[in-house]
Write an enzyme that holds these catalytic residues in place. Structure first.
Site, PDB file in Angstrom:
ATOM      1  N   ARG A  67     -37.244  17.062 -23.369  1.00 16.59           N
ATOM      2  CA  ARG A  67     -36.712  18.422 -22.632  1.00 16.59           C
ATOM      3  C   ARG A  67     -36.264  19.497 -23.428  1.00 16.59           C
ATOM      4  O   ARG A  67     -36.105  20.758 -23.032  1.00 16.59           O
ATOM      5  CB  ARG A  67     -35.732  18.197 -21.448  1.00 16.59           C
ATOM      6  N   HIS A 105     -17.476  38.754 -22.445  1.00 12.85           N
ATOM      7  CA  HIS A 105     -16.742  39.347 -21.176  1.00 12.85           C
ATOM      8  C   HIS A 105     -17.616  40.348 -20.458  1.00 12.85           C
ATOM      9  O   HIS A 105     -17.548  40.629 -19.241  1.00 12.85           O
ATOM     10  CB  HIS A 105     -15.398  40.009 -21.719  1.00 12.85           C
ATOM     11  N   CYS A 126     -30.174  17.960  -8.001  1.00 14.32           N
ATOM     12  CA  CYS A 126     -29.460  19.021  -8.398  1.00 14.32           C
ATOM     13  C   CYS A 126     -30.055  19.482  -9.898  1.00 14.32           C
ATOM     14  O   CYS A 126     -29.526  20.306 -10.550  1.00 14.32           O
ATOM     15  CB  CYS A 126     -28.040  18.541  -8.851  1.00 14.32           C
ATOM     16  N   ASP A 132     -33.793  15.389 -16.096  1.00 15.97           N
ATOM     17  CA  ASP A 132     -34.020  14.221 -16.760  1.00 15.97           C
ATOM     18  C   ASP A 132     -35.101  13.303 -16.257  1.00 15.97           C
ATOM     19  O   ASP A 132     -35.800  12.812 -17.037  1.00 15.97           O
ATOM     20  CB  ASP A 132     -32.519  13.589 -17.075  1.00 15.97           C
TER      21      ASP A 132
END
Ligand code: PEP
Ligand code: MG
Length: 569
Positions: free
Chosen positions: A464, A188, A501, A454
């Site tokens: 990776r 938090h 992306c 990837d």
């Protein structure tokens, strides 16, 4: 002067006095031989009191820090209404004859332990929420005040850990930064700091004996450090970098909501990668024009069973609502041998990244994918929804997935259930084989999104997740660049659009190349969006084209990076 290093979870540099937060401690009384019914009535009335208090805190949070943090209090309320927890309290009262405070404490501990045993860090951190509300119920039972404390003047707040009801007591304007001894990126303290735009560092191994309220300190969220009693030189430097950082962030954020147009007038779409409700809120704040990758794995991790269709629909609706009316690309489950989800019965694999992953589960578990299609289609009515399939390596997988998608749609309509229309259907291009047959793949889809994380690992044969070979994993390797360029070209020849992306999209150094090959959509982490938009605005697309062509003729990642650095100046 003394410096500790922890994990920076919210950026920024501030200096100011420390303020140590110590939650009030008390002894929980324990008695035997109590009347179970009378004690249960006490529990019920304490629960009511706490719920009223939570409702008030929720309202305050909604006004001061936004719905993302306010939603935490909804979770608190849900814990208080959890039938398993309530039954456990009642059973302890009846079977052990103990007093309400002791039964609440024991049942609460049991519940928190259960959450701590879950795999997912996010859910483990929610165990802290359970402890937090349980403490509130015990305080109510003991007739203790529920209201808390706050620093009187701006300060860096330091605590062992911070629960949502701790943080909500703090007056927002006095929080310079947050430091905790425990917690991770989803704690938090981290969520609050990011929504307030102040630095936060968690997991700091400080010693209480070295610290006191009022002590001068520097908190560096970029480096993840806390320095106390800084010497004048260090302090002056920190103040200067803090001011530079704040001015830059402010300027970037001011222009973040504006569209991205290059110097020569080309409009580029900049969208966000998200994986949770909080990320969706951040995406909007940082000026994302939509979502280019919604990783849905979080819906499957950290629980004991699959979510019901209704639960899935509700989860998607929450994210869509926050992002409305922006377009959202939702990626279906990309889970495989490297992530253990016990209830899916995954087998251990020697090479999980080359194993049963993503769309490869379609033959054995079509139900998982069609279940997700069903929930998305129902939640996505009136949403600019785009569905994307991960880990595609052959054309057959695309056909299979599309068939399943169409079947699911027909089934929903037959059942008379709501069903989104005009949903775009795309794939991730993250396996070299599909990039190499992209001309054929483009005919079967509405769009591509290139997953360079990837694509780099598979093209260069570099795991990776392996630190030892990390330096070899460069998306700037010309072999990777050729595959990226080829994919964009194939999409455009078929009249389709192409996004990217992977992490590369958020790297300013890659921007001239990606713009030069005509990428339509950049999808990056929300916090990187303002700077990325600014980088793109300074570029000239027509000048980037020959630069991209030149990069494709180079022979090593170093050469490519050097060429691109020249443009960055
Ligand atoms: C990628 O592979 O580039 C990607 C965006 O997906 P993930 O990182 O989730 O594998
Ligand atoms: Mg991937």
């Amino acid at each position: 002067m003394k410096t500790w290093t922890g994990t920076g979870v919210s950026e920024g540099i501030v200096s100011g006095p420390l303020w140590i937060y110590l939650p009030a401690r008390y002894e929980v009384p324990r008695r035997a031989g109590c009347d179970p019914e009378a004690e249960w009535q006490r529990v019920l009335s304490a629960l009511e009191k706490v719920k009223t208090n939570i409702a008030a805190l929720r309202e305050r949070a909604g006004q001061s820090v936004g719905e993302a943090e306010a939603a935490i209090f909804d979770a608190h309320r849900m814990f208080l209404e959890d039938p398993e927890l309530l039954e456990d309290i009642q059973r302890r009262l009846q079977e052990e004859g103990i007093n309400a405070e002791a039964a609440v404490q024991d049942a609460g501990q049991n519940f928190a332990q259960m959450m701590l045993a879950l795999e997912d860090a996010y859910f483990r951190e929610r165990a802290q929420d359970v402890q937090d509300v349980i403490q509130q119920v015990i305080r109510a039972l003991l007739g203790l005040d529920q209201s808390g404390q706050s620093p009187l003047q701006p300060a860096i707040i330091l605590a062992e850990e911070l629960t949502p009801s701790d943080t909500i007591q703090f007056e927002r304007s006095v929080i310079l930064g947050l430091v905790t001894m425990r917690g991770g990126p989803t704690s938090h303290a981290a969520i609050l700091a990011r929504s307030l735009g102040v630095p936060a560092v968690v997991s700091v191994p400080f010693e209480w004996a070295d610290l006191h309220s009022g002590q001068p300190a520097i908190l560096d969220g970029n480096r993840g450090t806390l320095t106390v009693d800084p010497d004048p030189n260090t302090l002056a430097k920190a103040e200067q970098s803090g001011a530079v950082y704040r001015a830059r962030q402010k300027a970037l954020l001011e222009s973040a909501q504006a569209p991205t147009v290059t110097r020569d007038g080309l409009r580029v779409e900049v969208v966000a990668n998200i994986g949770s409700v909080e990320d969706a809120v951040q995406a909007v704040r940082y000026g994302a024009e939509g979502v280019g990758l919604f990783r849905t794995e979080f819906l499957y991790m950290g629980q004991n069973a699959l979510l019901s269709e209704e639960q899935q629909i509700a989860a998607y609706r929450e994210v869509f609502h926050i992002l409305s009316p922006r377009p959202v690309v939702v990626r279906t489950l990309d889970i495989g041998g490297d992530k253990d989800i016990p209830y899916l019965g995954l087998q251990r694999e020697q090479n999980p990244f080359l194993g049963w992953r993503g769309i490869r589960m379609i033959s054995e578990r079509p139900d998982l994918i069609s279940g997700q299609f069903r929930a998305l289609l129902q939640a996505g009515v009136d949403v600019d929804l785009r569905i994307m399939i991960p880990m595609v390596s052959s054309l057959q997988e695309i056909t299979q997935a599309r068939e399943l998608f169409e079947q699911t749609r027909i089934e929903l309509m037959k059942q008379g259930l709501p069903c989104a229309e005009q949903v775009q259907f795309g794939i991730m291009v993250e396996v070299p084989s599909i990039a190499l047959v992209a001309e054929h793949a483009a005919k079967l889809v509405d769009f591509f999104s290139i997953g360079t994380n990837d694509l780099t690992q598979y093209t260069l044969a570099v795991d990776r997740g392996n630190e030892r070979v990390a330096s070899l994993a460069s998306p700037f390797h010309p072999a990777v660049l050729q595959l990226i360029a080829r994919t964009v070209r194939a999409a455009h020849s078929a009249g389709k659009w192409c996004g990217l992306c992977g992490e590369m999209a958020g790297d300013p150094l890659a921007a001239p190349f990606l713009l030069g090959i005509g990428l339509d959509e950049f999808s990056a982490s929300p916090a990187l969006i303002p700077a990325l938009k600014e980088t793109l605005r300074k570029l000239d697309a027509s000048q980037c084209r020959p630069i991209a062509e030149a990069c494709l003729t180079l022979s090593s990642p170093e050469e490519v990076q050097e060429r691109l650095r020249k443009i960055a100046g």
